[in-house]
Design a protein around this motif. Structure first.
Motif, short mmCIF file in Angstrom:
data_model
loop_
_atom_site.label_atom_id
_atom_site.label_comp_id
_atom_site.label_asym_id
_atom_site.label_seq_id
_atom_site.Cartn_x
_atom_site.Cartn_y
_atom_site.Cartn_z
N GLU A 1 -13.75 17.47 -5.66
CA GLU A 1 -13.19 16.88 -7.07
C GLU A 1 -12.13 17.65 -7.72
O GLU A 1 -11.52 16.89 -8.43
N ARG A 2 -11.03 17.77 -6.28
CA ARG A 2 -9.37 18.70 -6.50
C ARG A 2 -8.91 17.18 -7.22
O ARG A 2 -8.23 16.86 -7.32
N PHE A 3 -9.55 15.54 -6.16
CA PHE A 3 -9.37 14.88 -5.88
C PHE A 3 -8.51 14.51 -7.49
O PHE A 3 -8.20 13.84 -8.02
N GLY B 1 -5.81 5.41 -3.56
CA GLY B 1 -7.11 6.47 -2.56
C GLY B 1 -6.87 7.61 -2.05
O GLY B 1 -5.64 7.93 -1.75
N LEU B 2 -7.71 8.32 -1.87
CA LEU B 2 -7.86 9.98 -1.11
C LEU B 2 -8.08 9.43 0.57
O LEU B 2 -8.77 9.14 0.75
N GLU B 3 -6.77 9.47 0.92
CA GLU B 3 -6.46 9.96 2.57
C GLU B 3 -6.32 11.07 3.27
O GLU B 3 -5.25 11.22 3.49
N ALA B 4 -7.09 11.69 3.41
CA ALA B 4 -7.06 13.45 2.90
C ALA B 4 -7.98 14.03 4.33
O ALA B 4 -9.16 13.54 4.07
N TRP B 5 -7.60 15.21 4.80
CA TRP B 5 -8.38 15.82 5.41
C TRP B 5 -8.86 17.39 5.05
O TRP B 5 -7.76 17.62 4.52
N PRO B 6 -10.13 17.51 4.30
CA PRO B 6 -10.19 18.40 3.63
C PRO B 6 -10.05 19.87 3.84
O PRO B 6 -10.34 19.70 5.29
N ALA B 7 -9.70 20.40 3.38
CA ALA B 7 -8.90 22.09 3.74
C ALA B 7 -9.94 23.52 3.84
O ALA B 7 -9.72 23.78 4.60
N GLY B 8 -11.19 22.42 2.95
CA GLY B 8 -12.74 23.48 2.97
C GLY B 8 -13.14 22.44 2.89
O GLY B 8 -13.73 21.08 4.15
N VAL C 1 -3.08 8.56 -1.28
CA VAL C 1 -2.36 9.94 -1.92
C VAL C 1 -2.87 10.87 -0.52
O VAL C 1 -3.88 10.99 -0.32
N ALA C 2 -2.26 12.22 -0.20
CA ALA C 2 -2.51 13.34 0.09
C ALA C 2 -1.38 14.26 0.20
O ALA C 2 -0.28 14.07 0.17
N ASP C 3 -1.65 15.06 0.33
CA ASP C 3 -0.70 16.43 -0.11
C ASP C 3 -0.06 16.76 0.80
O ASP C 3 -0.32 16.64 2.63
N MET D 1 0.87 -1.28 0.11
CA MET D 1 -0.06 0.02 -0.40
C MET D 1 1.17 1.45 -0.05
O MET D 1 1.13 1.56 1.24
N LEU D 2 1.13 1.60 -1.05
CA LEU D 2 1.89 2.88 -1.64
C LEU D 2 1.50 3.69 -0.91
O LEU D 2 0.78 5.01 -2.09
N ASP D 3 1.81 4.95 0.31
CA ASP D 3 1.14 6.05 0.82
C ASP D 3 1.50 6.94 0.00
O ASP D 3 3.22 7.15 1.17
N LEU D 4 1.73 8.10 -0.75
CA LEU D 4 2.41 8.90 -1.30
C LEU D 4 2.91 10.60 -0.41
O LEU D 4 3.88 11.21 -0.42
N TYR D 5 1.80 10.48 0.53
CA TYR D 5 2.01 11.13 1.32
C TYR D 5 3.17 11.49 2.25
O TYR D 5 3.71 11.96 2.61
N HIS D 6 2.62 10.01 2.63
CA HIS D 6 4.07 9.33 3.33
C HIS D 6 5.00 9.62 3.51
O HIS D 6 6.55 9.51 3.42
#
Length: 275
Positions: A259-261, A245-252, A212-214, A183-188
């Motif tokens: 949609e950005r994802f 997969g998006l594993e992120a806390w929305p910025a807003g 992913v997450a930024d 499970m390659l997590d690019l954020y980490h």
């Protein structure tokens, strides 16, 4: 079939973690919302969810945590990991989940290791490989894939053993079984290692899913320093057609984050076709 847009196509399957978006809603309603927006759904600890209610949503689930307690590199932890991985398999089957996620050791409610590790010894590497061989046996018997996720130790998960993507890749490649993938997590990986496109290329034969997450902030793509447009194009050119997969806390706004994802993983028409 790839999702097509005016700007190109999305040749990947996109999934969203229900633990991190629409948190003002009950989990079942979050799952419905994510599915209605055209994404598959990830969950974490299955023991905290009403599995029958989740199944009744009709959503397609991409992955879930594949153990409850345990660790890779000590006898007691390995036995707990195997035992709770076995308990996770019927749940995955009920929800139709193909990938069960693992970490180097059990995490508490804050994402911190239950048993922090300062130094990973050679004996621990050998024990971890043995544990993952046993996990691969479980996956093969059940027709499921266990995936080992890299985690960063600098910001979110200090003290986690085998945290780097290179560590996880080394273990997965050593086992070398289709029932155990990365499970390659690019954020980490961005926090711990960087050089993401070359990392993806090196890891690709062993990847089960990409998350992913930024950076910084662990928000959706487009809010930080990672060039996800370049990563999406590179992955398509490499021939990757799996799940992101998006594993992120929305910025807003949560809907805007999703949609950005989606937009981040549009590649120009023809790029995927000729990979």
């Amino acid at each position: 079939m790839a999702e097509r847009t005016e700007l190109g196509e999305v040749p990947f399957t996109l999934a969203v973690c229900s633990e991190m978006v629409f948190r003002d809603l009950p989990v079942v309603d979050r799952v419905k919302r994510i599915w209605d927006l055209g994404f598959q759904v990830e969950i974490w600890d299955w023991t905290k969810h009403d599995i029958k209610a989740l199944a009744a949503t009709g959503a397609t689930f991409s992955s879930m945590t594949g153990y409850v307690t345990g660790a890779l590199a000590d006898d007691e932890g390995a036995d707990a990991l195997i035992r709770t991985a076995k308990q996770s398999i019927p749940v995955a089957n009920e929800l139709g989940i193909p990938r069960l996620n693992l970490h180097g050791t059990g995490l508490d409610g804050r994402g911190l290791p239950v048993k922090p590790v300062a130094v990973v010894t050679g004996a621990m590497w050998m024990k971890a490989k043995d544990t993952l061989d046993r996990i691969a046996d479980l996956g093969a018997e059940a027709g499921l894939t266990f995936v080992l996720e890299n985690l960063n130790t600098a910001v979110d998960h200090p003290g986690v053993p085998f945290g780097k993507a290179e560590d996880c890749l080394t273990l997965v490649a050593a086992v070398n079984r289709p029932s155990l993938r990365l499970m390659l997590d690019l954020y980490h990986a961005q926090i711990g290692e960087g050089n993401l496109i070359d990392l993806c290329r090196k890891a690709l034969p062993f990847v089960g899913e990409i998350q992913v997450a930024d950076v910084p902030g662990r928000h959706e793509p487009g809010t930080g320093e990672i060039n996800f447009t370049a990563i999406a194009k590179a992955l398509a050119e490499m021939g990757y057609r799996g799940t992101i997969g998006l594993e992120a806390w929305p910025a807003g706004d949560d809907d805007l984050a999703l949609e950005r994802f989606r937009e981040a993983f549009i590649v120009p028409a023809g790029v995927a076709a000729y990979a």
